[in-house]
Write a protein that holds these residues in place. Structure first.
Motif, short mmCIF file in Angstrom:
data_model
loop_
_atom_site.label_atom_id
_atom_site.label_comp_id
_atom_site.label_asym_id
_atom_site.label_seq_id
_atom_site.Cartn_x
_atom_site.Cartn_y
_atom_site.Cartn_z
N PHE A 1 33.93 47.22 44.38
CA PHE A 1 33.06 47.49 43.25
C PHE A 1 33.78 47.48 41.92
CE2 PHE A 1 28.97 47.64 44.94
CZ PHE A 1 29.15 47.87 46.29
N ALA A 2 35.08 47.74 41.95
CA ALA A 2 35.83 47.62 40.70
C ALA A 2 35.84 46.17 40.24
CB ALA A 2 37.25 48.11 40.91
N ASP B 1 33.84 36.42 35.68
CA ASP B 1 33.99 36.31 37.13
C ASP B 1 34.80 35.07 37.44
OD1 ASP B 1 30.76 34.86 38.10
OD2 ASP B 1 32.33 34.19 36.73
N VAL C 1 38.84 46.52 33.97
CA VAL C 1 37.42 46.83 33.81
C VAL C 1 37.15 47.54 32.49
CG1 VAL C 1 35.49 48.16 34.71
CG2 VAL C 1 37.00 47.00 36.28
N PHE C 2 37.92 48.57 32.24
CA PHE C 2 37.59 49.44 31.11
C PHE C 2 38.40 49.17 29.86
CE2 PHE C 2 34.60 51.96 33.26
CZ PHE C 2 35.03 52.12 34.55
N ARG D 1 39.99 37.09 39.29
CA ARG D 1 38.85 37.79 39.91
C ARG D 1 38.55 37.27 41.31
NH1 ARG D 1 40.11 39.74 35.39
NH2 ARG D 1 38.68 39.87 33.63
N GLN E 1 33.66 43.90 40.93
CA GLN E 1 32.31 43.55 40.47
C GLN E 1 32.15 43.93 39.02
OE1 GLN E 1 30.21 41.74 42.17
NE2 GLN E 1 31.73 41.82 43.77
N ALA E 2 32.75 45.06 38.66
CA ALA E 2 32.57 45.56 37.30
C ALA E 2 33.42 44.82 36.29
CB ALA E 2 32.90 47.06 37.26
#
Lengths: 331, 281, 516
Positions: free
Chosen positions: A25-26, A33, B133-134, A277, A28-29
């Motif tokens: 899920f990381a 992509d 991500v962040f 990714r 995915q975030a």
């Protein structure tokens, strides 16, 4: 004890699942992509859509996770979104390459550090001790990328003793890799030995101060014999958790080293996969790393158990409050 | 003040030097904007890669920026992140560890298993993903690094807290019917404070190394901000021709971490915690 | 603890630290590179080792693909036509070409003596197949957009290919010089990604995506045998690792690698290695997104242009290794280049800003470590526009999401392209309304009409005039600034001779290692 092992195995499986879930899920975030990453400046909307379709990225996220889980249990980790090759095969190759660096580093590192630690502890207060202690202090204070960079400069460019870089990439054979293994392994040894040396030194000092060591010396047993045959083997015990942590840490330490040397191992694969990714590869790496961590810890516990019978009864339910000292060592 | 000085001189030489090194680094980092002769991000292409001179004591880097100014300011980011992350990790870890030790049995079991699971995810991978991500802003880095180290701190605190919990005065407090939180804060914590302190110093040295490694890999602070890890990465190709840009941050970083390690060692010995034996955890 | 030993250790440590820092404060010699790499006689029987950045682990030898392994293409294949230094279309596999009166039908005559590496003769059917493959939507070729004016391709006879266009294009042959247009054998699309069978000066011996590859000289190449016996390609993703490989003499040449200035100085100063310059090989742009609130107003864009001096940016950011662009995207080497220097007038910029109520305008300018010079150019540009009261905040973004998150979505950033596109392709692909590569989302119907008119104009002189008018429009009204063209600084061993690269052309025939 069998119950303990069974419990450990069960929690290990949970650990592995959690690791895979988190990574899935990381990724995915992550912004962007695989399709956008690969196409870069050529990422026109049509090209991206075509590639996404080809890679099967247009299906639902949860569905994909469950599918992955299903095949992972049978050992099939899917195919890389980037290279199209089997993930298990690429991971296995990369892992074996990393092992070529890690195993010599572990063997030499542990053996050497234990020896140096005993020496320093036995000759406490002398110049040998000071030198070893200072070197250990400096070694653990300098980040490994610095050590790696300096080694490349000195032993690969200024004096071309070792190759600076692994040229062959993922399809390098063992023969190609061996000369390129030395500098990365030396870097890793430098990084992890300091902790083991210090722990072993401290443990040796304590061991030499115990009643039975002092008594043995007073009785006339030669100091060297006391040291190597009685104190050293038991002094290793408290150092085991330190060793296991350092070995498990190697998986992270290897990332920097492989990046500097362009070494085609698991660390480099990890960084590349985050950058592109490439989700299936990342998940497999997470599971593999968690597995290594769990196995190493289990091994360390088993060795401790085998060597020190007292530990076997540590977790049996007690009826009376426990004396503080016996639980001082972390369970 | 005098008692502090007295306590200070009671420590061994190594500890004093360590604390001094850390102190100097912190002071320099705080005062850096006042001390730097140049703006650390001001470029001057005509004077790139120059050696030491009266105008640039340590020379310039490839964009003509003053190496001395960048080295002086290079510790700010790493120190700030390390301080915040370590404090957060130690605070959270202490809480978790104390709770686990206090309640024991199944609470302890669950907490330990969860901590193990977090520890099993390779920290480098976790950090790379979190930063990707962040983003790599200060709060994200602080929280990410803290998350990575909380389990280790929790385990140590738990180990140190358990013997305290079986001591007489805690049992008495429970028997008196006092609630858990006051017991934890008033009876348990002060007695493991020394362990926590040593943990802090030790963890801080790790975090500093980790932050510089992240910057080196490109996941830490962004250019053109001066940062030791980033400077080493940016300047290392010029190592053979203009080494100061790489060597100065290496020496500064090593001095800080050696200082932290010396201080942690000394403090540990002083309060009776054998840090070397605790080892890498 | 023996405290005197401790004290000695501490003192030694302190002195060591200070000494290290002190001794390390020496400087680097200035960069001195010759304009071209060494030329001379090449030794026989040599194999060159080349390091390159891999496209990705998904790379392929199919030239039409967006993931093609670029460095192999010029060695393994040929195109119908190629470009010379002035940007003129010259023969490669085609010996001559002609069109009908309104430039909607083009005939190319092929050489008769060309064979593929597997022995088959090159015919018009192979050419037809190649372009059908490029135009196939499943291939998703980057050149498909530029070639979508092709209605049909006929193999008139064995050595004549006919292209029928939907709209006229007098510059059509130049569109066939793109590096997606290398000719592949008829029917080979399924396997060409691995087999690399072409007509080029080298034959494929082995290829691993993102790994190593080997090619050997083609003895029967129509233009003569190459100097080298073979080339070994190595993929190294990390730039400093690639440079280290050169410095450690593990490779001889770094392709597709623009060294930044300090690295170039190190390479030039190290024994056995040197740096060659490829003039104006990098085209740097600062796109102002014309659809954004900040830059919708053409007067705002005008102010941004007037406020800076490209010569100053060249000096500061590139240390003079290049040419000031003056916002003309056509490189100075091309014969179609318009030599028009617009004004540099920060005061007028300030007045314009006042006029539109944007005094003290602030925004972010995005940059990244994706290419070594992007940040330096951003810094230099921001410095310059301060003179007009414009305040730009340099915002750094991670390299791997730069082109997916920032490009064509944020109002202001620094970007770059490689030069090497012929003028018709350049203006149409990057500046025409609606093109997917139009990075500033600029739309100017007059410009589009000019391009159409140029394409329909079969008179070379008046056609050139129209392209120059188009350039003037880009300079004065466009949204994509071109501050500078940068030289590419190429690292190579001192043993390499006849390294000659411009645009997307690399001379693989003459490339060699010098005689012992």
């Amino acid at each position: 004890m069998a119950r303990m092992i069974a419990a450990r195995v069960a929690t290990s499986v949970v650990t592995l699942l959690l690791a895979a879930f988190f990574v899935f899920f990381a990724v995915q975030a992550l912004p962007g992509d695989v399709a956008e990453q690969l196409l870069g400046q050529n990422a026109t909307p049509e090209a991206v859509a075509t590639m996404r379709e080809q890679l099967g990225l247009d299906t639902n996220v949860w569905v994909r996770f469950v599918e992955w889980l299903g095949s992972a249990v049978t050992g099939d980790f899917g195919t890389s979104l980037v290279s199209g090759e089997s993930v298990s095969a690429s991971i296995w190759t990369a892992f074996s390459h990393s092992l070529l660096i890690a195993v010599p580093a572990i063997v030499v590192g542990i053996a050497g550090s234990l020896l140096l630690g005993v020496l320093a502890g036995a000759r406490r207060g002398t110049s040998v001790d000071s030198t070893v202690s200072v070197l250990a202090l400096v070694a653990m204070s300098i980040p490994e990328f610095v050590v790696a960079t300096v080694l490349v400069l000195l032993l690969a460019i200024a004096a071309p003793v070792f190759p600076a870089v692994v040229l062959e990439g993922p399809d390098a054979g063992v023969g190609d890799l061996l000369p390129a293994v030395v500098l990365p392994a030396v870097t890793l040894v430098a990084a992890m030995s300091a902790y083991i040396i210090r722990a072993m030194r401290s443990s040796t000092i304590d061991g030499l101060a115990t009643e039975y060591a002092v008594t043995a010396e007073l009785k006339g047993v030669r100091r060297r014999s006391v040291l190597w045959r009685h104190v050293a083997p038991t002094a290793v015990l408290p150092v085991l958790p330190v060793i296991s942590i350092n070995v498990a840490w190697l998986l992270g330490g290897v990332v920097v080293v492989e990046s500097v040397f362009n070494y085609p191992g698991l660390g480099k694969l990890m960084i590349d996969s985050v950058s592109t990714r490439d989700l299936p590869v990342l998940q497999a790496i997470a599971v593999l790393s968690a597995l290594v961590y769990v196995v190493v810890n289990l091994l360390a516990d088993l060795v401790a158990l085998a060597v020190d019978p007292r530990q076997r009864t540590l977790h049996r339910p007690r009826r009376r409050p426990v004396v503080a000292a016996a639980v001082e060592e972390e369970s | 003040m005098r008692s502090v000085l007295r306590r200070f001189t009671a420590l061994s030489l190594g500890t004093r030097v360590g604390l001094a090194l850390v102190g100097v680094t912190v002071v320099v980092a705080v005062l850096a904007p006042l001390l730097s002769p140049y703006d650390p991000v001001a470029t001057d292409a005509e004077r790139a890669l120059q050696g030491a001179s009266w105008s640039h004591w340590l020379g310039t880097d490839q964009y003509g920026r003053d190496v001395l100014s960048r080295t002086l300011e290079g510790g700010r980011f790493a120190l700030l992140v390390s301080l915040l992350a370590t404090t957060l990790a130690v605070a959270l870890g202490t809480l978790v560890g104390a709770v686990a030790a206090y309640y024991g049995r199944w609470v302890d079991g669950v907490i330990t298993r969860v901590l193990d699971a977090v520890l099993a995810v390779p920290s480098v991978l976790a950090l790379l993903l979190i930063v990707s991500v962040f983003g790599n802003s200060l709060p994200v880095l602080v929280v990410a690094i803290a998350v990575v180290y909380v389990p280790a701190v929790a385990r140590v605190v738990r180990g140190a807290a358990r013997p305290v919990l079986t001591a007489g005065y805690v049992t008495a407090a429970r028997a008196r019917g006092e609630r858990s939180l006051p017991i934890i804060t008033r009876e348990v914590l002060p007695n493991i404070l020394d362990t926590i302190l040593v943990e802090f110093a030790m963890r801080a040295s790790w975090v500093v190394l980790l932050v510089s490694t992240l910057s080196f890999l490109g996941f830490g602070v962004n250019p053109p901000t001066p940062d030791w890890g980033l400077m080493i990465q940016e300047n290392r190709t010029a190592l053979t021709v203009a080494p100061a840009g790489t060597v100065a941050p290496i020496v500064a970083l090593a001095a800080l971490v050696i200082g932290l390690n010396l201080a942690a060692d000394g403090l540990g010995k002083h309060v009776g915690v054998d840090r070397a034996r605790r080892g890498a955890l | 603890m023996n405290s005197s030993l401790h004290r000695r250790a501490l003192l030694a440590g302190a002195l060591g630290g200070i000494a290290t820092v002190g001794l390390s404060a020496c400087g680097a010699p200035a960069l001195r590179t010759s304009e071209r790499a060494a030329t001379g006689a090449a030794r026989a029987g040599a194999t060159m080792r080349i390091a390159r950045p891999a496209a990705s682990a998904a790379e392929t030898l199919d030239p039409a693909s967006s993931l093609s392994a670029y460095e192999y293409l010029g060695a393994l294949y040929n195109r119908l036509v190629k470009l010379d230094r002035a940007g003129e279309t010259v023969p490669d596999l085609a010996t001559e070409w002609s069109s009908n009166a309104d430039a909607t039908v083009w005939d190319f005559r092929l050489r008769g003596d060309v064979r593929f590496h597997d022995g088959r003769r090159l015919t018009a059917r192979d050419v037809r197949y190649t372009f059908q493959h490029i135009l196939d939507p499943d291939t998703a070729s980057p050149q498909a957009g530029a070639l979508d004016l092709v209605d049909g391709i006929d193999a008139v006879d064995a050595t004549t290919v006919r292209f029928r266009l939907a709209t006229p294009n007098a510059e059509f042959p130049s569109l066939l010089t793109a590096y997606q247009c290398y000719v592949i054998p008829d029917g080979s699309a399924g396997t060409i990604g691995r087999t690399g069978i072409g007509t080029g000066p080298f034959v494929l011996e082995g290829f691993t995506p993102a790994g190593t590859g080997r090619v050997r000289a083609n003895e029967d190449h129509f233009a003569g045998r190459a100097s080298l016996d073979g080339i070994e390609f190595y993929s190294i993703q990390d730039t400093s690792a690639r440079v280290n490989a050169l410095l450690a003499r593990q490779v001889d040449l770094l392709l597709q690698t623009n060294l930044d200035n300090p690295t170039a100085r190190v390479v030039a100063g190290s024994p056995g290695t040197t740096v060659a310059r490829v003039a104006n090989a990098q085209w740097y742009t600062i796109p102002m997104l014309a659809t954004s609130a900040e830059f919708k107003d053409p007067r705002m864009r005008e102010a941004m242009r007037l406020a800076y001096d490209p010569e100053a940016v060249l000096r500061t950011a590139l240390q003079g290794t290049g040419t000031a662009g003056w916002d003309n995207p056509v490189p100075p080497e091309l014969s179609a280049h318009l030599d028009h220097r617009r004004e540099h007038d920060p005061e007028r910029a300030r007045a314009l800003l006042r006029q539109i109520g944007r005094e003290g305008f602030r925004t972010r300018i995005y940059t990244s470590a994706y290419e070594p010079n992007l940040t330096a150019i951003a810094v230099a540009y921001a410095d310059q526009v301060k003179q007009a009261g414009i305040d730009l905040q340099i915002t750094n973004v991670a390299a791997d999401s730069y082109y997916t998150q920032v490009w064509m979505s944020r109002p202001l950033m620094v970007s770059y392209w490689f030069t090497g596109r012929p003028v018709d392709q350049l203006l149409n692909q990057i500046f025409r309304s609606g093109s997917s590569y139009n990075e500033a989302a600029w739309s100017n119907p007059r410009f589009d009409r000019l391009l159409d008119a140029a394409r329909a104009d079969t008179n070379e002189t008046t056609r050139r005039q129209k392209y120059q008018d188009a350039q003037r429009l880009v300079i004065e009204e466009g949204a994509d600034m071109t501050p500078v063209f940068g030289d590419r600084l190429v690292g190579l061993s001192e043993e390499v001779v006849n390294y000659d690269e411009h645009g997307f052309e690399l001379d693989y025939l003459a490339l060699g290692l010098k005689e012992v």
